[in-house]
Design a protein around this motif. Structure first.
Motif, PDB file in Angstrom:
ATOM      1  N   ASN A  72       0.805  -1.222   0.000  1.00 47.70           N
ATOM      2  CA  ASN A  72       0.000   0.000   0.000  1.00 47.70           C
ATOM      3  C   ASN A  72       0.835   1.268   0.000  1.00 47.70           C
ATOM      4  OD1 ASN A  72      -1.782  -2.022   2.104  1.00 47.70           O
ATOM      5  ND2 ASN A  72      -2.813  -1.212   0.298  1.00 47.70           N
ATOM      6  N   ALA A  73       2.112   1.177  -0.334  1.00 47.22           N
ATOM      7  CA  ALA A  73       2.975   2.357  -0.240  1.00 47.22           C
ATOM      8  C   ALA A  73       4.119   2.291  -1.249  1.00 47.22           C
ATOM      9  CB  ALA A  73       3.538   2.491   1.172  1.00 47.22           C
ATOM     10  N   VAL A  74       4.598   3.479  -1.627  1.00 47.90           N
ATOM     11  CA  VAL A  74       5.804   3.618  -2.443  1.00 47.90           C
ATOM     12  C   VAL A  74       6.672   4.693  -1.798  1.00 47.90           C
ATOM     13  CG1 VAL A  74       6.764   4.279  -4.685  1.00 47.90           C
ATOM     14  CG2 VAL A  74       4.655   2.924  -4.589  1.00 47.90           C
ATOM     15  N   SER A  75       7.934   4.362  -1.523  1.00 50.79           N
ATOM     16  CA  SER A  75       8.894   5.315  -0.959  1.00 50.79           C
ATOM     17  C   SER A  75       9.850   5.770  -2.049  1.00 50.79           C
ATOM     18  CB  SER A  75       9.669   4.671   0.199  1.00 50.79           C
ATOM     19  OG  SER A  75       8.785   4.319   1.251  1.00 50.79           O
ATOM     20  N   ILE A  76      10.129   7.064  -2.091  1.00 55.37           N
ATOM     21  CA  ILE A  76      10.858   7.664  -3.213  1.00 55.37           C
ATOM     22  C   ILE A  76      11.948   8.577  -2.691  1.00 55.37           C
ATOM     23  CG2 ILE A  76      10.617   9.046  -5.317  1.00 55.37           C
ATOM     24  CD1 ILE A  76       7.487   8.383  -4.908  1.00 55.37           C
ATOM     25  N   VAL A  88      12.005  23.592  -3.010  1.00 57.07           N
ATOM     26  CA  VAL A  88      10.791  22.819  -2.736  1.00 57.07           C
ATOM     27  C   VAL A  88      10.496  21.921  -3.937  1.00 57.07           C
ATOM     28  CG1 VAL A  88       8.307  22.932  -2.335  1.00 57.07           C
ATOM     29  CG2 VAL A  88       9.840  24.534  -1.182  1.00 57.07           C
ATOM     30  N   LEU A  89      10.406  20.617  -3.666  1.00 59.79           N
ATOM     31  CA  LEU A  89      10.100  19.623  -4.691  1.00 59.79           C
ATOM     32  C   LEU A  89       8.665  19.144  -4.500  1.00 59.79           C
ATOM     33  CD1 LEU A  89      13.378  17.477  -4.445  1.00 59.79           C
ATOM     34  CD2 LEU A  89      12.964  19.543  -5.809  1.00 59.79           C
ATOM     35  N   GLU A  90       8.025  18.810  -5.592  1.00 59.27           N
ATOM     36  CA  GLU A  90       6.655  18.292  -5.537  1.00 59.27           C
ATOM     37  C   GLU A  90       6.569  17.050  -6.413  1.00 59.27           C
ATOM     38  OE1 GLU A  90       2.062  19.920  -5.764  1.00 59.27           O
ATOM     39  OE2 GLU A  90       3.587  20.892  -7.009  1.00 59.27           O
ATOM     40  N   ILE A  91       5.871  16.025  -5.920  1.00 61.24           N
ATOM     41  CA  ILE A  91       5.724  14.783  -6.657  1.00 61.24           C
ATOM     42  C   ILE A  91       4.260  14.371  -6.599  1.00 61.24           C
ATOM     43  CG2 ILE A  91       6.330  13.333  -4.677  1.00 61.24           C
ATOM     44  CD1 ILE A  91       7.782  11.488  -6.692  1.00 61.24           C
ATOM     45  N   SER A  92       3.767  13.764  -7.686  1.00 57.13           N
ATOM     46  CA  SER A  92       2.348  13.471  -7.776  1.00 57.13           C
ATOM     47  C   SER A  92       2.105  12.187  -8.553  1.00 57.13           C
ATOM     48  CB  SER A  92       1.624  14.638  -8.464  1.00 57.13           C
ATOM     49  OG  SER A  92       0.248  14.352  -8.655  1.00 57.13           O
ATOM     50  N   THR A  93       1.005  11.504  -8.208  1.00 64.19           N
ATOM     51  CA  THR A  93       0.561  10.351  -8.985  1.00 64.19           C
ATOM     52  C   THR A  93      -0.532  10.751  -9.972  1.00 64.19           C
ATOM     53  OG1 THR A  93      -1.090   9.773  -7.319  1.00 64.19           O
ATOM     54  CG2 THR A  93       1.085   8.742  -7.116  1.00 64.19           C
ATOM     55  N   GLY A  94      -0.855  12.032 -10.040  1.00 66.71           N
ATOM     56  CA  GLY A  94      -1.898  12.509 -10.940  1.00 66.71           C
ATOM     57  C   GLY A  94      -1.477  13.789 -11.617  1.00 66.71           C
ATOM     58  N   PHE A  96      -1.061  16.704 -10.049  1.00 64.68           N
ATOM     59  CA  PHE A  96      -0.634  17.566  -8.948  1.00 64.68           C
ATOM     60  C   PHE A  96      -1.831  18.127  -8.172  1.00 64.68           C
ATOM     61  CE2 PHE A  96       2.914  17.469 -11.881  1.00 64.68           C
ATOM     62  CZ  PHE A  96       3.965  17.179 -11.037  1.00 64.68           C
ATOM     63  N   GLU A  97      -2.911  17.304  -8.086  1.00 60.33           N
ATOM     64  CA  GLU A  97      -3.993  17.657  -7.180  1.00 60.33           C
ATOM     65  C   GLU A  97      -3.526  17.386  -5.756  1.00 60.33           C
ATOM     66  OE1 GLU A  97      -4.122  15.033  -9.186  1.00 60.33           O
ATOM     67  OE2 GLU A  97      -5.655  15.265 -10.730  1.00 60.33           O
ATOM     68  N   GLY A  98      -4.105  18.084  -4.803  1.00 64.48           N
ATOM     69  CA  GLY A  98      -3.642  17.980  -3.431  1.00 64.48           C
ATOM     70  C   GLY A  98      -3.659  16.576  -2.872  1.00 64.48           C
ATOM     71  N   VAL A  99      -4.733  15.808  -3.160  1.00 62.67           N
ATOM     72  CA  VAL A  99      -4.866  14.486  -2.558  1.00 62.67           C
ATOM     73  C   VAL A  99      -3.851  13.501  -3.136  1.00 62.67           C
ATOM     74  CG1 VAL A  99      -6.586  13.667  -4.238  1.00 62.67           C
ATOM     75  CG2 VAL A  99      -6.549  12.711  -1.917  1.00 62.67           C
ATOM     76  N   ASN A 100      -3.364  13.760  -4.333  1.00 63.94           N
ATOM     77  CA  ASN A 100      -2.435  12.835  -4.983  1.00 63.94           C
ATOM     78  C   ASN A 100      -1.009  13.364  -5.028  1.00 63.94           C
ATOM     79  OD1 ASN A 100      -4.461  10.925  -5.684  1.00 63.94           O
ATOM     80  ND2 ASN A 100      -5.100  12.257  -7.358  1.00 63.94           N
ATOM     81  N   SER A 101      -0.709  14.427  -4.279  1.00 61.58           N
ATOM     82  CA  SER A 101       0.592  15.086  -4.363  1.00 61.58           C
ATOM     83  C   SER A 101       1.203  15.299  -2.992  1.00 61.58           C
ATOM     84  CB  SER A 101       0.451  16.448  -5.071  1.00 61.58           C
ATOM     85  OG  SER A 101      -0.057  16.303  -6.363  1.00 61.58           O
ATOM     86  N   ALA A 105      10.758  20.528   1.033  1.00 62.60           N
ATOM     87  CA  ALA A 105      12.151  20.860   0.729  1.00 62.60           C
ATOM     88  C   ALA A 105      13.051  19.659   0.962  1.00 62.60           C
ATOM     89  CB  ALA A 105      12.605  22.040   1.587  1.00 62.60           C
ATOM     90  N   SER A 106      12.474  18.559   1.443  1.00 66.51           N
ATOM     91  CA  SER A 106      13.213  17.303   1.594  1.00 66.51           C
ATOM     92  C   SER A 106      13.246  16.578   0.256  1.00 66.51           C
ATOM     93  CB  SER A 106      12.544  16.431   2.654  1.00 66.51           C
ATOM     94  OG  SER A 106      13.085  15.127   2.663  1.00 66.51           O
ATOM     95  N   THR A 107      14.119  15.585   0.153  1.00 66.24           N
ATOM     96  CA  THR A 107      14.185  14.781  -1.074  1.00 66.24           C
ATOM     97  C   THR A 107      13.591  13.392  -0.877  1.00 66.24           C
ATOM     98  OG1 THR A 107      16.440  14.088  -0.495  1.00 66.24           O
ATOM     99  CG2 THR A 107      16.214  15.994  -1.965  1.00 66.24           C
ATOM    100  N   SER A 108      13.001  13.124   0.293  1.00 66.10           N
ATOM    101  CA  SER A 108      12.424  11.811   0.587  1.00 66.10           C
ATOM    102  C   SER A 108      10.912  11.931   0.729  1.00 66.10           C
ATOM    103  CB  SER A 108      13.020  11.230   1.875  1.00 66.10           C
ATOM    104  OG  SER A 108      14.409  11.016   1.734  1.00 66.10           O
ATOM    105  N   PHE A 109      10.197  11.051   0.037  1.00 69.60           N
ATOM    106  CA  PHE A 109       8.744  11.064   0.056  1.00 69.60           C
ATOM    107  C   PHE A 109       8.231   9.638   0.207  1.00 69.60           C
ATOM    108  CE2 PHE A 109      10.055  14.787  -2.256  1.00 69.60           C
ATOM    109  CZ  PHE A 109       9.156  15.781  -1.912  1.00 69.60           C
ATOM    110  N   THR A 110       7.092   9.478   0.883  1.00 67.74           N
ATOM    111  CA  THR A 110       6.407   8.190   0.964  1.00 67.74           C
ATOM    112  C   THR A 110       4.927   8.407   0.684  1.00 67.74           C
ATOM    113  OG1 THR A 110       7.970   7.279   2.566  1.00 67.74           O
ATOM    114  CG2 THR A 110       5.837   6.208   2.397  1.00 67.74           C
TER     115      THR A 110
END
Length: 211
Positions: A72-76, A88-94, A96-101, A105-110
């Motif tokens: 249920n998760a992906v770490s990047i 500031v970096l932003e990553i999205s599965t869609g 860039f809507e709020g719920v999917n983004s 300023a960190s480089t680690s996302f889950t």
């Protein structure tokens, strides 16, 4: 205005003559503050500074360093791709809507609460210190791991056949399941089946035998 001469201070190119009022400076760093001055010259001497401006250059989309996926998760982990620390970096599965983004300023996302055995495509972009957004770039696609089935149980028991059913545990339709039938307590493998629905039937079994 249409002053006839401009002195270039940051990247020396001599004197700009004529009616040119726009110049382009290259080789600058991304998301970095620069101040610019333009002055009027006459006879090789700058009479006065007529324009003073400052701004940040645009940032660029981040790069992919690594990722790992779970049910249920992906770490990047992202790379700054030439942007300075603190961008500031932003990553999205869609889109860039709020719920999917997610942005930081960190480089680690889950990304949590993803569906099992489902493909996701991740895109990234960034913001400079003025808040201007960069163009986006597709970083990677991956499929989350499937969830283990739950509530395995027999639905049909005859003298020479067994049918098993189970719950898909939120896996999507078409998920493949490996079902193995053993003699006794997992001592000897009798048969394996790979199925795409939450049921499997074994026939031609020995009468009065424990499986």
């Amino acid at each position: 205005g249409n002053d006839s001469n401009f002195s270039v201070a940051l990247i020396s190119a001599g004197v700009i003559t004529g009616d040119i009022t726009t110049i382009t400076l290259t080789g600058l760093s991304t998301n970095t503050a620069y101040a610019f001055q333009a002055g009027i010259t006459a006879g090789g001497h700058t009479n006065k500074t007529t324009i003073t401006v400052s701004t940040y250059t645009l940032s660029v989309a981040p790069s992919l360093v690594a990722y790992s996926n779970d049910v249920n998760a992906v770490s990047i982990t992202l790379g700054l791709n030439g942007n300075p620390s603190g961008t500031v970096l932003e990553i999205s599965t869609g889109s860039f809507e709020g719920v999917n983004s997610a942005s930081s300023a960190s480089t680690s996302f889950t990304f949590n609460r993803l569906a099992p055995n489902t493909q996701y495509t991740f895109s990234g972009r960034s913001y400079n210190q003025n808040g201007d957004v960069s163009s986006s770039a597709v970083l990677f696609s991956t499929t989350t791991k499937s969830a283990g089935p739950s509530s395995l149980r027999t639905s049909i028991v005859t003298f020479n056949a067994l049918k098993f059913v189970w719950d898909g545990n939120s896996n999507p339709s078409g998920t493949k399941y490996l079902v193995q039938l053993y003699l006794g307590t997992l001592a000897t493998l009798v048969e394996s089946q790979t199925v795409t629905s939450p049921e499997a039937e074994f026939t031609g079994l020995s009468v009065g035998t424990k499986y």
